[in-house]
Write a protein that holds these residues in place. Structure first.
Motif, PDB file in Angstrom:
ATOM      1  N   ILE A   1       0.839  -1.207   0.000  1.00  0.00           N
ATOM      2  CA  ILE A   1       0.000   0.000   0.000  1.00  0.00           C
ATOM      3  C   ILE A   1       0.870   1.251   0.000  1.00  0.00           C
ATOM      4  N   PHE A   2       1.859   1.305   0.930  1.00  0.00           N
ATOM      5  CA  PHE A   2       2.616   2.539   1.123  1.00  0.00           C
ATOM      6  C   PHE A   2       3.947   2.575   0.380  1.00  0.00           C
ATOM      7  N   GLY A   3       4.488   1.418   0.049  1.00  0.00           N
ATOM      8  CA  GLY A   3       5.733   1.377  -0.703  1.00  0.00           C
ATOM      9  C   GLY A   3       6.984   1.736   0.070  1.00  0.00           C
ATOM     10  N   PHE A   4       6.972   1.542   1.394  1.00  0.00           N
ATOM     11  CA  PHE A   4       8.189   1.850   2.156  1.00  0.00           C
ATOM     12  C   PHE A   4       9.204   0.711   2.047  1.00  0.00           C
ATOM     13  N   SER A   5      10.452   1.024   2.425  1.00  0.00           N
ATOM     14  CA  SER A   5      11.481  -0.007   2.480  1.00  0.00           C
ATOM     15  C   SER A   5      11.538  -0.553   3.904  1.00  0.00           C
ATOM     16  N   VAL A   6      12.015  -1.771   4.012  1.00  0.00           N
ATOM     17  CA  VAL A   6      12.071  -2.387   5.336  1.00  0.00           C
ATOM     18  C   VAL A   6      13.475  -2.928   5.599  1.00  0.00           C
ATOM     19  N   ILE A   7      13.971  -2.670   6.806  1.00  0.00           N
ATOM     20  CA  ILE A   7      15.142  -3.415   7.283  1.00  0.00           C
ATOM     21  C   ILE A   7      14.640  -4.277   8.423  1.00  0.00           C
ATOM     22  N   PHE A   8      14.718  -5.569   8.240  1.00  0.00           N
ATOM     23  CA  PHE A   8      14.168  -6.500   9.211  1.00  0.00           C
ATOM     24  C   PHE A   8      15.325  -7.248   9.857  1.00  0.00           C
ATOM     25  N   ILE A   9      15.458  -7.047  11.181  1.00  0.00           N
ATOM     26  CA  ILE A   9      16.597  -7.632  11.876  1.00  0.00           C
ATOM     27  C   ILE A   9      16.135  -8.789  12.737  1.00  0.00           C
ATOM     28  N   THR A  10      16.761  -9.932  12.600  1.00  0.00           N
ATOM     29  CA  THR A  10      16.368 -11.068  13.424  1.00  0.00           C
ATOM     30  C   THR A  10      17.484 -12.101  13.480  1.00  0.00           C
ATOM     31  N   HIS A  11      17.367 -13.006  14.429  1.00  0.00           N
ATOM     32  CA  HIS A  11      18.322 -14.107  14.473  1.00  0.00           C
ATOM     33  C   HIS A  11      17.748 -15.308  13.725  1.00  0.00           C
ATOM     34  N   ASP A  12      16.475 -15.185  13.337  1.00  0.00           N
ATOM     35  CA  ASP A  12      15.772 -16.326  12.750  1.00  0.00           C
ATOM     36  C   ASP A  12      15.946 -16.313  11.237  1.00  0.00           C
ATOM     37  N   LEU A  13      17.006 -16.956  10.792  1.00  0.00           N
ATOM     38  CA  LEU A  13      17.355 -16.912   9.383  1.00  0.00           C
ATOM     39  C   LEU A  13      16.286 -17.560   8.510  1.00  0.00           C
ATOM     40  N   SER A  14      15.661 -18.633   9.011  1.00  0.00           N
ATOM     41  CA  SER A  14      14.685 -19.340   8.186  1.00  0.00           C
ATOM     42  C   SER A  14      13.518 -18.425   7.826  1.00  0.00           C
ATOM     43  N   LEU A  15      13.209 -17.517   8.762  1.00  0.00           N
ATOM     44  CA  LEU A  15      12.127 -16.574   8.523  1.00  0.00           C
ATOM     45  C   LEU A  15      12.536 -15.563   7.447  1.00  0.00           C
ATOM     46  N   LEU A  16      13.769 -15.044   7.596  1.00  0.00           N
ATOM     47  CA  LEU A  16      14.250 -14.003   6.690  1.00  0.00           C
ATOM     48  C   LEU A  16      14.319 -14.493   5.251  1.00  0.00           C
ATOM     49  N   VAL A  17      14.801 -15.719   5.092  1.00  0.00           N
ATOM     50  CA  VAL A  17      14.949 -16.267   3.752  1.00  0.00           C
ATOM     51  C   VAL A  17      13.613 -16.212   3.027  1.00  0.00           C
ATOM     52  N   GLU A  18      12.565 -16.454   3.789  1.00  0.00           N
ATOM     53  CA  GLU A  18      11.249 -16.528   3.196  1.00  0.00           C
ATOM     54  C   GLU A  18      10.662 -15.150   2.886  1.00  0.00           C
ATOM     55  N   ILE A  19      10.919 -14.165   3.754  1.00  0.00           N
ATOM     56  CA  ILE A  19      10.177 -12.912   3.602  1.00  0.00           C
ATOM     57  C   ILE A  19      10.970 -11.788   2.961  1.00  0.00           C
ATOM     58  N   SER A  20      12.309 -11.879   2.932  1.00  0.00           N
ATOM     59  CA  SER A  20      13.040 -10.689   2.488  1.00  0.00           C
ATOM     60  C   SER A  20      13.509 -10.804   1.041  1.00  0.00           C
ATOM     61  N   ASP A  21      13.725  -9.622   0.421  1.00  0.00           N
ATOM     62  CA  ASP A  21      14.240  -9.591  -0.945  1.00  0.00           C
ATOM     63  C   ASP A  21      15.731  -9.873  -0.933  1.00  0.00           C
ATOM     64  N   SER A  22      16.436  -9.130  -0.071  1.00  0.00           N
ATOM     65  CA  SER A  22      17.869  -9.351   0.013  1.00  0.00           C
ATOM     66  C   SER A  22      18.253  -9.628   1.453  1.00  0.00           C
ATOM     67  N   LEU A  23      19.413 -10.188   1.608  1.00  0.00           N
ATOM     68  CA  LEU A  23      19.806 -10.725   2.895  1.00  0.00           C
ATOM     69  C   LEU A  23      21.240 -10.316   3.189  1.00  0.00           C
ATOM     70  N   ALA A  24      21.456  -9.795   4.407  1.00  0.00           N
ATOM     71  CA  ALA A  24      22.822  -9.516   4.839  1.00  0.00           C
ATOM     72  C   ALA A  24      23.079 -10.349   6.076  1.00  0.00           C
ATOM     73  N   ILE A  25      24.164 -11.092   6.073  1.00  0.00           N
ATOM     74  CA  ILE A  25      24.504 -11.925   7.227  1.00  0.00           C
ATOM     75  C   ILE A  25      25.596 -11.217   8.008  1.00  0.00           C
ATOM     76  N   MET A  26      25.343 -10.981   9.288  1.00  0.00           N
ATOM     77  CA  MET A  26      26.347 -10.302  10.116  1.00  0.00           C
ATOM     78  C   MET A  26      27.005 -11.297  11.044  1.00  0.00           C
ATOM     79  N   TYR A  27      28.302 -11.134  11.194  1.00  0.00           N
ATOM     80  CA  TYR A  27      29.014 -11.962  12.180  1.00  0.00           C
ATOM     81  C   TYR A  27      30.048 -11.097  12.879  1.00  0.00           C
ATOM     82  N   ALA A  28      29.977 -11.036  14.185  1.00  0.00           N
ATOM     83  CA  ALA A  28      30.958 -10.309  14.999  1.00  0.00           C
ATOM     84  C   ALA A  28      31.207  -8.893  14.484  1.00  0.00           C
ATOM     85  N   GLY A  29      30.133  -8.159  14.188  1.00  0.00           N
ATOM     86  CA  GLY A  29      30.253  -6.751  13.841  1.00  0.00           C
ATOM     87  C   GLY A  29      30.469  -6.465  12.369  1.00  0.00           C
TER      88      GLY A  29
END
Lengths: 324, 325, 323
Positions: free
Chosen positions: A203-231
């Motif tokens: 509806i609104f067309g905003f961008s989202v940054i979704f932060i979580t530890h649950d990778l299985s969820l992210l894979v399913e819902i996000s367009d792109s994925l950034a994996i962070m490790y130790a900063g």
């Protein structure tokens, strides 16, 4: 800066002071977020993903600060803005949904007061108009507009998180940052909230940054994925591709760390050891001590985030791509 | 565990300065008789010197022979001694001088000596009450918090009743009726009015701890109740118990001074409170005799500061949010 | 079937609410729960928070007294314990792993003093040397080696994963026959979860223990168990062999749970699910089927009578009138 980029991080370094010393929780992070894109940032506890989110919102605690680098939001570097100028951006252009709605909502004010105040603080409208906006927004997140008179404790956990989302979207921001918004919720409620966000995004067309530890969820819902490790960001790319063929050994380990509901049951591996302390990160690649393919050189030289194939980045000297 | 606790206390600057201050007062109290130039309740110095001594001739009373090699005689000798005794009365209400660094009071007692000796009473009353109340309220809290049931209802009810009775008036009422011998009655009165609050606080801590997983896990492997209470729960309460001990001690020192000051306590005892009582009864404040009322007041405040500083330290240790960032 | 080691028959647990306003009100945390656990089997108890799954484990562990129903261990009714000996005998056979590794080890004790307790209480070691060997064995069994390195440490010096390993070592110390595992990995980092799960699976095989594995994660339950029971609002809704329940979920709630779970392998965003509402109040549970307030297929009868567990063959039972 890309034409359609809404947010660009360039060599961002941020951290916080503790008794034991300065912890650089975000170390040299660069990222680009396009308009309308859904970016997932995955990482384990203490990898700096929350510090990253709070840095972008410039909502760091007193003991934390942005050391260097720039955060370019819609063409403006917001790291250099003063608090007053920053307020023009915060909540109006970029909003955040926190992990614990119970802590983020004021328990002694009704939902109406909190939502209306949020509108009035940033917009020159009448109280009646503000209330109308608030009620419309509540309906959008599937809360009966009559519940606007409720107090937070009268709402269930899922409804509180919906109120938080309504509050974040009240001023139609361009960017919505969500820091583990569904971690405290049950799977069914989590699913319905994620669906709601998808719906609102269309509806609104905003961008989202979704932060979580649950990778299985992210894979399913996000367009792109950034994996962070130790900063640091160790891998970036379109979610499907990262899931289908991860490059970085850490991502590979993570992808093999959660059981699935379908397909054959095979023994999974996980990753041995534990994430390093950010007070004294290991030299070279920070994942090297836990990595099962690490070679001597890994512990000596910090690998840079490099393009491996179009649209994909990886910070590992062993993964493919252009090693010149 | 307690040793570790004090180790961390010493590392904290606030609690270290509090401990040093408290340690100083304790040393003064222990060595008070050596430090005080005069006995606290005397108003004079007496010097007696022997001038001459005359020894008369022995006068034999009886003589008898016992056996072959033994003889026994009884006789008296009269000795006369001549003494000179000078009594130097201290001036009353004197200003500080070389002989009396803090002057004297209305009865001519040396105020410096009184203050030194008063440290003993004030500190003893404070720490004894603290110890007693901590013991009582910890026992009640463990009983009512851990065992629960009717016992908990009864203890909580009594605690709550005592909690709403205003402390000072109660102390005054009891103090007026109880005959005063020494400081024990004061300790009991102070204890009676100060146990409810720590009991409630400690009970809620017990309630939190008893539902923690490590207690449940110990129960699961079959630990007895006594082990759960004393080995699992109690060690986790050290900082809150110590903090309560110092808080109660502080309020007992203040309470003792208050009782003595308004004349309800035992005015024959020398403590900081009674010094203040006599000072105010003799118009020291009107006369501007600061050396009379200021030092005891200051010392009460300083002791209080010591306890508060220690508690600040405990807070910082046990509450990570207050830890220096 | 004499292979059954633990059986619950119509067990209920109601908690009385405190306070004057709530007098005579109870929380129906667990109602009419019946299931059995075979020797050496792993049964997963799946449910959202507030579904009663942790209450079920606590009742089996004897930490809460059941309101009604009967619990049988080796065919003998057990709870409540009449003597301390009976309690110890039971605890020697039934042990529990707690959810939060940060809360389940006493911060004031060393790993040694935590771990030696079960051996001392149940008098398992004949001498100090034997005790020492047992302590080292149990730490090395959970992958904490060299054991000597860990014995003198305090819990806060260990990571979450290591603490959970110590917890598991403690539960295995008495060589139990049944382990109640209450979401043992939900507080751990994703990358080390699977390591703990694998270790539990290995221990289950090696020590021939039965597992009651409690979780909110359907995929984790699939990885860990051979049978699954799904709880909702205090009642078991569906129970059966793992693959059968997951592949052919019958109860509308289990279908919803399955549709809600993250499924990255499906490759596309899933179709919207008909999720509405949340877990109802357990003080006034809905009449009839407890799921009817959220059920997309609910009919009039669903709000009128509590459906019974129905056998649909192959050890698969469902509590739904529409099946």
């Amino acid at each position: 800066m890309h034409a359609d980029a809404i947010l660009e991080l360039r060599n961002l370094k941020a951290g916080y002071a503790t008794n034991a010393g300065f912890v650089r929780a975000v170390d040299d992070v660069s990222l680009t977020l396009h308009r309308g894109e859904f970016l997932g940032i995955a990482g384990e506890s203490g990898c700096g993903k929350s510090t990253l989110a709070y840095s972008i919102m410039r909502l760091l605690r007193d003991n934390a600060r942005i050391e260097s680098g720039s955060i370019i939001f819609d063409g403006t570097d917001i790291t250099s803005l003063d608090e007053k100028a920053m307020n023009e951006y915060r909540w109006t252009r970029m909003a955040m949904v926190f992990q614990s709605a119970m802590n983020a909502l004021n328990p002694v004010l009704s939902v109406e007061e909190q939502l209306v105040d949020a509108v009035l603080a940033h917009k020159q409208v009448t109280r009646a108009d503000a209330k109308k906006t608030a009620m419309e927004m509540l309906e959008l997140v599937d809360i009966n507009a009559e519940r606007i008179a409720s107090y937070p404790h009268q709402l269930s956990g899922g409804m509180r998180q919906r109120v938080m989302i309504a509050m974040a979207l009240l001023l139609k921001p361009d960017l919505l940052i969500m820091d583990e918004p569904t971690t405290a919720l049950d799977v069914v409620v989590q699913r319905s909230i994620l669906q709601k966000i998808e719906e609102l995004r269309h509806i609104f067309g905003f961008s989202v940054i979704f932060i979580t530890h649950d990778l299985s969820l992210l894979v399913e819902i996000s367009d792109s994925l950034a994996i962070m490790y130790a900063g640091k960001i160790c891998e970036y790319g379109p979610s499907r591709e990262v899931y289908a063929s991860p490059d970085h050994p850490y991502t590979k380990g993570l992808m093999n760390a959660f059981p699935t509901l379908t397909g054959p049951i095979s023994r999974m591996g996980g990753i041995e050891g534990q994430a390093p302390s950010l007070l004294s990160p290991p030299p070279g690649c920070r994942f090297a001590p836990r990595c099962n393919v690490a070679i001597d050189a890994c512990t000596k030289e910090v690998p840079l985030l490099q393009v491996t194939s179009p649209g994909r980045l990886c910070a590992c000297r062993l993964c493919g791509g252009n090693h010149e | 565990m307690i040793r570790d606790f004090f180790k961390t206390l010493i590392k904290n600057k606030k609690s270290l300065s509090g401990l040093v201050l408290l340690g100083f007062f304790i040393l003064v109290a222990l060595f008070a008789p050596l430090l005080a130039p005069y006995p606290p309740k005397t108003d004079r110095v007496e010097h007696t010197t022997l001038l001459e001594e005359n020894k008369g001739d022995p006068e034999v009373l009886s003589e008898e022979t016992e056996g072959q090699n033994r003889e026994k005689s009884v006789y008296t000798v009269t000795i006369t001694q001549k003494y000179e005794k000078t009594t130097e009365y201290f001036p009353t209400r004197a200003k500080p001088s070389k002989d009396h660094i803090l002057g004297t009071n209305h009865a001519g007692n040396d105020l410096f000596s009184q203050i030194i000796m008063g440290t003993r009473v004030s500190l003893f009353v404070g720490l004894a009450t603290g110890l007693f109340v901590t013991f009582i309220s910890l026992s009640l809290a463990l009983l009512s918090g851990y065992l629960g049931g009717i016992l908990d209802d009864v203890i909580s009810f009594v605690t709550n009743v005592f909690l709403v009775i205003p402390g000072l008036p109660l102390m005054i009422v009891i103090g007026t009726y109880v005959p005063m011998h020494g400081v024990l009655p004061i300790i009991l009165i102070l204890s009676l009015t100060s146990w409810p609050y720590p009991t409630r606080l400690l009970r809620s801590q017990v309630l939190t701890l008893k539902n923690r997983d490590f207690v449940r896990a110990s129960k699961m492997i079959g630990e007895r109740t006594s082990f759960l209470i004393f080995r699992e729960i109690l060690p986790n309460m050290i900082s809150i118990v110590m903090s309560e001990f110092f808080t109660v001690s502080l309020s007992a020192i203040l309470g003792e001074a208050t009782l003595e000051f308004i004349g309800v306590g035992n005015i024959t005892v020398v403590s900081w409170g009674t010094i203040l009582y006599w000072a105010q009864a003799n118009g020291a404040i009107l006369m501007g005799a600061w050396w009379w009322f200021l030092p005891p007041g200051l010392l009460i405040a300083l002791t209080g500061t010591a306890f508060v500083l220690i508690n600040f330290g405990i807070d910082e240790i046990s509450n990570p949010r207050l830890r220096k960032r | 079937m004499n292979n059954v080691i633990l059986e619950l028959k119509h067990v209920s647990k109601h908690f009385a609410l405190s306070g004057l306003r709530n007098i005579s009100k109870v929380v129906h945390a667990m109602d009419d729960v019946s299931f059995f656990l075979n020797k050496g089997e792993s049964l997963a108890l799946v449910g959202e928070s507030g579904s009663g799954k942790t209450t079920t484990a606590s009742v089996i562990a004897g930490m809460y007294e059941k309101t009604s129903g009967e619990i049988y261990l080796d065919g003998q009714p057990v709870l409540p314990f009449k003597t301390r000996e009976a309690s110890l005998r039971y605890k020697k056979k039934v042990q529990m792993i707690f959810q939060d590794p940060f809360a389940s080890l006493n911060p004031t004790h060393t790993i040694r003093s935590i771990l030696e307790r079960p051996f001392l209480i149940h008098k398992l070691a004949g001498s100090t040397r034997e005790l020492e060997a047992m302590l080292c064995d149990s730490l090395e069994m959970v992958g904490l080696s060299p054991a000597k390195e860990y014995l003198h440490r305090f819990p806060h010096e260990l990571s979450g994963g290591q603490r959970q390993r110590v917890n598991i070592a403690r539960t295995f110390a008495v060589s139990p026959e049944i382990i109640l595992a209450d979401e043992p990995t939900s507080m751990l980092d994703v990358s080390i979860r699977i390591g703990i799960m694998n270790m539990m699976l290995d221990l289950k095989e090696k020590k021939h223990v039965s597992f009651l594995y409690i979780t909110h994660d359907l995929a984790g339950a699939r990885y860990m168990s051979t049978r699954i029971a799904v709880m909702y609002a205090g009642m078991i809704m569906e129970i059966g062999p793992t693959e059968e329940v997951i592949a052919n979920a019958v109860h509308p709630y289990v279908q919803l749970l399955k549709a809600s779970a993250p499924a990255p392998q499906e490759g596309v965003r899933k179709a919207a699910i008909p999720a509405k509402g949340e877990i109802p109040s357990l003080v006034h549970p809905p009449s009839g089927c407890r799921f009817h307030t959220r059920c997309p297929y609910a009919k009039k009868i669903c709000s009128e009578e509590v459906p019974a567990m129905r056998d649909i063959g192959n050890g698969h039972f469902v509590r739904c009138v529409l099946v």
